[in-house]
Motif scaffolding. Structure first.
Motif, PDB file in Angstrom:
ATOM      1  N   LEU A  43      -6.805  -8.199   2.193  1.00  0.00           N
ATOM      2  CA  LEU A  43      -5.906  -9.304   2.522  1.00  0.00           C
ATOM      3  C   LEU A  43      -6.136  -9.753   3.971  1.00  0.00           C
ATOM      4  CD1 LEU A  43      -2.799  -7.691   0.846  1.00  0.00           C
ATOM      5  CD2 LEU A  43      -3.846  -9.843   0.106  1.00  0.00           C
ATOM      6  N   GLY A  95       0.825  -1.210   0.000  1.00  0.00           N
ATOM      7  CA  GLY A  95       0.000   0.000   0.000  1.00  0.00           C
ATOM      8  C   GLY A  95       0.854   1.252   0.000  1.00  0.00           C
ATOM      9  N   GLY A  99       1.877   3.694   4.155  1.00  0.00           N
ATOM     10  CA  GLY A  99       2.954   2.919   3.552  1.00  0.00           C
ATOM     11  C   GLY A  99       4.177   3.765   3.261  1.00  0.00           C
ATOM     12  N   ALA A 110      -0.568  -1.952   4.684  1.00  0.00           N
ATOM     13  CA  ALA A 110      -0.938  -0.532   4.799  1.00  0.00           C
ATOM     14  C   ALA A 110      -1.970  -0.175   3.735  1.00  0.00           C
ATOM     15  CB  ALA A 110       0.322   0.341   4.659  1.00  0.00           C
ATOM     16  N   TRP A 113      -2.915   6.787  -4.468  1.00  0.00           N
ATOM     17  CA  TRP A 113      -4.173   6.545  -5.208  1.00  0.00           C
ATOM     18  C   TRP A 113      -5.398   6.518  -4.284  1.00  0.00           C
ATOM     19  CZ3 TRP A 113      -7.761   2.615  -4.821  1.00  0.00           C
ATOM     20  CH2 TRP A 113      -8.689   2.497  -5.877  1.00  0.00           C
ATOM     21  N   GLY A 114      -5.244   6.085  -3.054  1.00  0.00           N
ATOM     22  CA  GLY A 114      -6.383   5.899  -2.142  1.00  0.00           C
ATOM     23  C   GLY A 114      -6.774   7.196  -1.443  1.00  0.00           C
ATOM     24  N   ALA A 115      -7.170   7.093  -0.189  1.00  0.00           N
ATOM     25  CA  ALA A 115      -7.610   8.265   0.578  1.00  0.00           C
ATOM     26  C   ALA A 115      -6.539   9.355   0.599  1.00  0.00           C
ATOM     27  CB  ALA A 115      -7.952   7.847   2.007  1.00  0.00           C
ATOM     28  N   TYR A 172      -8.081   5.319  10.431  1.00  0.00           N
ATOM     29  CA  TYR A 172      -7.885   6.638  11.056  1.00  0.00           C
ATOM     30  C   TYR A 172      -9.193   7.407  11.190  1.00  0.00           C
ATOM     31  CZ  TYR A 172      -3.179   5.389   9.616  1.00  0.00           C
ATOM     32  OH  TYR A 172      -1.995   4.724   9.421  1.00  0.00           O
ATOM     33  N   GLY A 193      -0.097   4.626   0.270  1.00  0.00           N
ATOM     34  CA  GLY A 193      -0.665   5.877   0.785  1.00  0.00           C
ATOM     35  C   GLY A 193       0.269   6.433   1.855  1.00  0.00           C
ATOM     36  N   GLY A 208      -6.622  17.603   3.002  1.00  0.00           N
ATOM     37  CA  GLY A 208      -5.304  18.196   3.192  1.00  0.00           C
ATOM     38  C   GLY A 208      -5.129  18.899   4.529  1.00  0.00           C
ATOM     39  N   GLN A 209      -6.033  18.663   5.466  1.00  0.00           N
ATOM     40  CA  GLN A 209      -5.958  19.375   6.758  1.00  0.00           C
ATOM     41  C   GLN A 209      -5.187  18.536   7.783  1.00  0.00           C
ATOM     42  OE1 GLN A 209      -9.465  21.291   8.165  1.00  0.00           O
ATOM     43  NE2 GLN A 209     -10.190  21.825   6.122  1.00  0.00           N
ATOM     44  N   ASN A 211     -15.450  15.181  -1.628  1.00  0.00           N
ATOM     45  CA  ASN A 211     -14.605  16.374  -1.639  1.00  0.00           C
ATOM     46  C   ASN A 211     -14.673  16.999  -3.034  1.00  0.00           C
ATOM     47  OD1 ASN A 211     -12.789  18.214  -0.650  1.00  0.00           O
ATOM     48  ND2 ASN A 211     -11.126  16.755  -0.311  1.00  0.00           N
TER      49      ASN A 211
HETATM   50  C1  LIG Z   1     -12.406  12.671   0.989  1.00  0.00           C
HETATM   51  C2  LIG Z   1     -11.483  12.476   2.174  1.00  0.00           C
HETATM   52  C3  LIG Z   1     -11.130  13.586   2.949  1.00  0.00           C
HETATM   53  C4  LIG Z   1     -10.253  13.431   4.023  1.00  0.00           C
HETATM   54  N1  LIG Z   1      -9.790  14.546   4.659  1.00  0.00           N
HETATM   55  C5  LIG Z   1      -8.825  14.423   5.599  1.00  0.00           C
HETATM   56  C6  LIG Z   1      -8.231  15.590   6.157  1.00  0.00           C
HETATM   57  O1  LIG Z   1      -8.492  16.724   5.753  1.00  0.00           O
HETATM   58  N2  LIG Z   1      -7.324  15.424   7.156  1.00  0.00           N
HETATM   59  C7  LIG Z   1      -6.951  14.173   7.591  1.00  0.00           C
HETATM   60  O2  LIG Z   1      -6.128  14.074   8.516  1.00  0.00           O
HETATM   61  N3  LIG Z   1      -7.451  13.046   7.026  1.00  0.00           N
HETATM   62  C8  LIG Z   1      -8.364  13.135   6.037  1.00  0.00           C
HETATM   63  N4  LIG Z   1      -8.840  12.012   5.428  1.00  0.00           N
HETATM   64  C9  LIG Z   1      -8.330  10.702   5.856  1.00  0.00           C
HETATM   65  C10 LIG Z   1      -6.923  10.393   5.292  1.00  0.00           C
HETATM   66  O3  LIG Z   1      -6.841  10.779   3.951  1.00  0.00           O
HETATM   67  C11 LIG Z   1      -6.634   8.893   5.422  1.00  0.00           C
HETATM   68  O4  LIG Z   1      -6.860   8.490   6.749  1.00  0.00           O
HETATM   69  C12 LIG Z   1      -5.197   8.523   5.059  1.00  0.00           C
HETATM   70  O5  LIG Z   1      -4.824   9.094   3.834  1.00  0.00           O
HETATM   71  C13 LIG Z   1      -5.060   7.014   5.009  1.00  0.00           C
HETATM   72  O6  LIG Z   1      -3.822   6.681   4.451  1.00  0.00           O
HETATM   73  P1  LIG Z   1      -3.460   5.163   4.174  1.00  0.00           P
HETATM   74  O7  LIG Z   1      -2.127   5.138   3.546  1.00  0.00           O
HETATM   75  O8  LIG Z   1      -3.619   4.370   5.423  1.00  0.00           O
HETATM   76  O9  LIG Z   1      -4.592   4.632   3.184  1.00  0.00           O
HETATM   77  P2  LIG Z   1      -4.813   4.970   1.637  1.00  0.00           P
HETATM   78  O10 LIG Z   1      -4.351   6.320   1.308  1.00  0.00           O
HETATM   79  O11 LIG Z   1      -6.212   4.621   1.318  1.00  0.00           O
HETATM   80  O12 LIG Z   1      -3.817   3.984   0.901  1.00  0.00           O
HETATM   81  C14 LIG Z   1      -3.997   2.603   0.796  1.00  0.00           C
HETATM   82  C15 LIG Z   1      -3.317   2.137  -0.486  1.00  0.00           C
HETATM   83  O13 LIG Z   1      -3.195   0.714  -0.458  1.00  0.00           O
HETATM   84  C16 LIG Z   1      -3.312   0.264  -1.779  1.00  0.00           C
HETATM   85  N5  LIG Z   1      -3.670  -1.164  -1.729  1.00  0.00           N
HETATM   86  C17 LIG Z   1      -4.827  -1.726  -1.293  1.00  0.00           C
HETATM   87  N6  LIG Z   1      -4.764  -3.065  -1.402  1.00  0.00           N
HETATM   88  C18 LIG Z   1      -3.557  -3.355  -1.921  1.00  0.00           C
HETATM   89  C19 LIG Z   1      -2.914  -4.562  -2.286  1.00  0.00           C
HETATM   90  N7  LIG Z   1      -3.515  -5.758  -2.147  1.00  0.00           N
HETATM   91  N8  LIG Z   1      -1.662  -4.514  -2.797  1.00  0.00           N
HETATM   92  C20 LIG Z   1      -1.026  -3.324  -2.944  1.00  0.00           C
HETATM   93  N9  LIG Z   1      -1.605  -2.143  -2.621  1.00  0.00           N
HETATM   94  C21 LIG Z   1      -2.847  -2.155  -2.119  1.00  0.00           C
HETATM   95  C22 LIG Z   1      -4.396   1.154  -2.377  1.00  0.00           C
HETATM   96  O14 LIG Z   1      -4.336   1.166  -3.795  1.00  0.00           O
HETATM   97  C23 LIG Z   1      -4.080   2.491  -1.748  1.00  0.00           C
HETATM   98  O15 LIG Z   1      -3.265   3.300  -2.571  1.00  0.00           O
HETATM   99  C24 LIG Z   1      -9.750  12.116   4.371  1.00  0.00           C
HETATM  100  C25 LIG Z   1     -10.130  11.011   3.615  1.00  0.00           C
HETATM  101  C26 LIG Z   1     -10.969  11.165   2.521  1.00  0.00           C
HETATM  102  C27 LIG Z   1     -11.345   9.957   1.699  1.00  0.00           C
END
Ligand SMILES: Cc1cc2nc3c(=O)[nH]c(=O)nc-3n(C[C@H](O)[C@H](O)[C@H](O)COP(=O)(O)OP(=O)(O)OC[C@H]3O[C@@H](n4cnc5c(N)ncnc54)[C@H](O)[C@@H]3O)c2cc1C
Length: 430
Positions: free
Chosen positions: A243, A33, A38, A236, A62-64, A365, A35, A70-71, A259
């Motif tokens: 998984l 992952g 990761g 992540a 690509w994900g969240a 989160y 994001g 961006g806050q 958003n």
């Molecule tokens: C619209 C929106 C607004 C938000 N606003 C805020 C904000 O203003 N402030 C704040 O603090 N938080 C905010 N958040 C929350 C914050 O963005 C997330 O909590 C944070 O980005 C999570 O990061 P992550 O890396 O854990 O997950 P993600 O960013 O979702 O990344 C997970 C990644 O794992 C990959 N993946 C999944 N399965 C697999 C696999 N089997 N193999 C390889 N890769 C895989 C996915 O493609 C993805 O890229 C918001 C979320 C959203 C959706």
């Protein structure tokens, strides 16, 4: 899959394309992952001299991570539960630990951006607004607590009659200004850190979905076209991965958050509505949040769909709230609209743990992941490098586990959250 059609994807400056994994390789740690969780953990591991490989199913951010508001704020939605649960491991130190940790992500991000010169439009300043007297009383209490913790210079209560100095709106009863909080071009922050991983010797693979994990003394992850054998694995994938269902099913539920970004405002409109370029959110459970981007668009988010289904018409949902907040912008067009999934946990504490000795996971989160993902990146890297003391504080938290599949679990959460939405609606707003 390419990025969603977001403002971030259209304006990112730090984009680099990475190859897909086509062979069988080895590493100290493989991260699943790309994001913030990761990538930030990969930076921490690479800085500690570990050989790290990151596999992202789609594109970095690509994900969240590439879709959020961006806050970067000190908000921890599970703060009371955290203080209670952390006592299990650190006793009376829990309350102070929770207070301090809420600012740790700010330090990590600020210092990393500076150290590696990451161009990501990082701006200081945030206003939490109150729509009701009850919310104002809560902001007063937060201010008082901050002052006793030595933050008086960073905080300022803004009474109703002074809101106009910061925002051109009359819908608020007051606000709490926080100069330590920040906002950022989220995708550039993530892309910039991915470049740091690469410079420090880490390897990143995009379009490389991990389809399977083989457990063992040196576990292995498989993609369709390659594999990575490592000492340790970090899951992540947050709300996007499926998984290890045996251990993780029923723990995390996806919520869809909407958003958008408007067409660029004129400099005079931007100066009128938000002259100090503050990020803003209100104090409702399901809140509106917004900020100006570097090119003077109003990024405006709100509404959470706890059923985990994407919002079908984001502009129709958000524009009325935007126009209610800033009547000057009536008729403004939404140029980018998108939604994304974040992982919600029932107690609102991030889920951190191990499937077994060498397969770790960090997720959930509950809408506040930018700072938290960086904090847990540091804590997870510490653990993988031999010091698990902080990881265990989170790992020892009791998390509810609903013996339901994702759809049913999300439905149950949606019903529970309806209570808060109705409560928000019944409060008297101007
Ligand atoms: C619209 C929106 C607004 C938000 N606003 C805020 C904000 O203003 N402030 C704040 O603090 N938080 C905010 N958040 C929350 C914050 O963005 C997330 O909590 C944070 O980005 C999570 O990061 P992550 O890396 O854990 O997950 P993600 O960013 O979702 O990344 C997970 C990644 O794992 C990959 N993946 C999944 N399965 C697999 C696999 N089997 N193999 C390889 N890769 C895989 C996915 O493609 C993805 O890229 C918001 C979320 C959203 C959706």
């Amino acid at each position: 899959m390419d990025h969603a059609p977001t403002y971030y994807a259209a304006t990112a400056k730090n984009r680099v394309d990475y190859p897909s994994l086509e062979t069988d390789i080895e590493a100290d740690v493989v991260i699943i992952g790309g994001g913030f969780t990761g990538v930030a953990t990969a930076v921490e591991l690479a800085e500690r001299g570990l050989d790290v490989v990151l596999c992202e199913a789609n594109k970095i951010g690509w994900g969240a991570t590439g879709r959020n508001g961006g806050q970067i704020t000190g908000s921890l939605s599970g703060e009371k539960a955290m203080a209670r649960e952390f006592r299990r491991t650190i006793g009376d130190k829990a309350a102070d630990y929770v207070w301090n940790i809420r600012w740790r992500g700010h330090d990590i991000i600020r210092e990393r951006v500076k150290k590696y010169n990451i161009d990501c439009d990082l701006v200081f300043g945030h206003l939490q607004t109150a729509l009701t007297q009850a919310q104002l009383a809560e902001l007063n209490a937060t201010y008082a607590q901050g002052c006793t913790k030595g933050m008086a210079d960073d905080l300022e209560l803004v009474p109703k009659e002074k809101i106009g100095d910061y925002l051109e709106t009359d819908i608020y009863q007051g606000g709490l200004l926080n100069r330590r909080n920040m906002h950022v071009h989220a995708l550039d922050l993530c892309f910039g850190q991915a470049q740091v991983v690469r410079k420090l010797g880490g390897r990143i693979f995009e379009n490389s979905e991990v389809t399977h994990i083989e457990h063992g003394e040196r576990p292995l992850v498989r993609t369709k076209t390659g594999s990575v054998r490592a000492q340790k694995i970090l899951l992540a994938g947050n709300a996007y991965h499926l998984l290890e269902r045996k251990k993780l099913n029923g723990k995390l539920f996806p919520a869809s958050l909407a958003n958008m970004a408007t067409e660029p405002l004129s400099q005079s409109d931007a100066d009128a509505i938000n002259p100090h370029r503050l990020a803003v959110y209100d104090s409702r459970f399901v809140l509106d949040y917004y900020r100006l981007t570097a090119d003077y668009r109003l990024m405006f988010g709100g509404g959470t769909n706890y059923s985990g289904v994407d919002t079908p018409d984001v502009a129709r949902q958000l524009i009325p709230a935007l126009e209610r907040t800033f009547p000057r912008l009536k008729g403004i067009k939404a140029e980018f609209c998108w939604s994304g999934l974040d992982g919600i946990t029932l107690n609102r504490i991030p889920q951190v743990g191990r499937i077994n000795d060498n397969v770790f996971y960090v997720q959930g989160y509950s809408g506040h992941g930018i700072a938290l993902s960086h904090i847990l990146g540091e804590i997870t890297a510490q653990c993988m490098a031999g010091d698990g003391s902080e990881f265990e504080i989170f790992e020892n938290v009791n998390h509810w586990h609903l013996p339901l599949n994702r759809k049913l679990g999300s439905l149950l959460i949606a019903i529970g959250m309806l209570y808060y939405k109705i409560k928000d609606k019944l409060e008297k707003y101007p």
